[in-house]
Design an enzyme around this catalytic site. Structure first.
Site, short mmCIF file in Angstrom:
data_model
loop_
_atom_site.label_atom_id
_atom_site.label_comp_id
_atom_site.label_asym_id
_atom_site.label_seq_id
_atom_site.Cartn_x
_atom_site.Cartn_y
_atom_site.Cartn_z
N ASP A 135 0.87 -1.24 -0.13
CA ASP A 135 -0.08 0.10 -0.11
C ASP A 135 0.86 1.17 0.14
OD1 ASP A 135 -2.22 -1.39 0.03
OD2 ASP A 135 -2.40 -1.40 2.38
N ASP A 153 -7.17 -1.31 -4.51
CA ASP A 153 -8.10 -0.96 -3.43
C ASP A 153 -9.09 -0.15 -4.19
OD1 ASP A 153 -6.77 -2.78 -1.68
OD2 ASP A 153 -5.75 -1.14 -0.88
#
Length: 180
Positions: A135, A153
């Site tokens: 991330d 995401d």
């Protein structure tokens, strides 16, 4: 030759044969973008390094997520990697079946499935290759931070929002209007 084909399979039948699988190009494109951005971040940043993109609002911050959304179960000892991988693979299989069964003109539903599928594949690839998800997108404002996320995401979130929107719109009505 076209006259023979049309005599055997009328235009309506040919249209019905085109499925939502035609939207898989969106899935492939987003998986490639997701993986390229993650490779770039891992190569250019040290773990936990953060650089401001928009001061006071948005950073690139390189982190490893061993859990699911919002780092859910991230400190559970490793079994969650396989659980989330299995869930994502099962969801991907179901989405592929739905895409195959959907007519191509159910564009909102097909696009939402393709987006969710791309996110699932992108994050499963990370879990299988690294044991965690990379991330790096970090949104914050006045000391409040949204958990870091990635392109996969975003695709899942946009796909889910589109799916909810699509649930309130009747595709059959669109078909009737387009056939007039």
């Amino acid at each position: 030759m076209d006259k023979v084909r049309n005599a055997v399979l009328p235009n309506d039948t040919l249209k019905k044969r085109a499925s939502g699988l035609r939207y898989l190009w969106v899935t492939v494109l987003l998986v490639v973008i997701d993986q390229l951005t993650k490779v770039w971040v891992a190569a250019e940043y040290e773990l936990y390094e953060s650089r401001a993109v928009i001061d006071g609002l948005f950073n690139f911050t390189y982190v490893h997520n061993y859990g699911a959304a919002f780092s859910f179960l991230s400190d559970s000892g490793g079994w969650q990697r396989w659980l989330f991988t299995a869930i994502a693979i099962a969801i991907s299989a179901v989405l592929l079946i739905w895409l195959r069964r959907n007519p191509v003109n159910f564009w909102r539903q097909n696009l939402s499935f393709a987006l969710i599928l791309s996110g699932a594949i992108g994050n499963v690839a990370d879990r299988l290759m690294y044991g965690y998800v990379i991330d790096f997108l970090d949104v914050h404002y006045q000391g409040w931070h949204w958990p870091a996320f990635n392109v996969a995401d975003m695709a899942i979130t946009i796909g889910a929002a589109l799916m909810l929107f699509e649930a309130f719109v009747d595709n059959r009505r669109d078909d009737e209007e387009n056939s007039k």
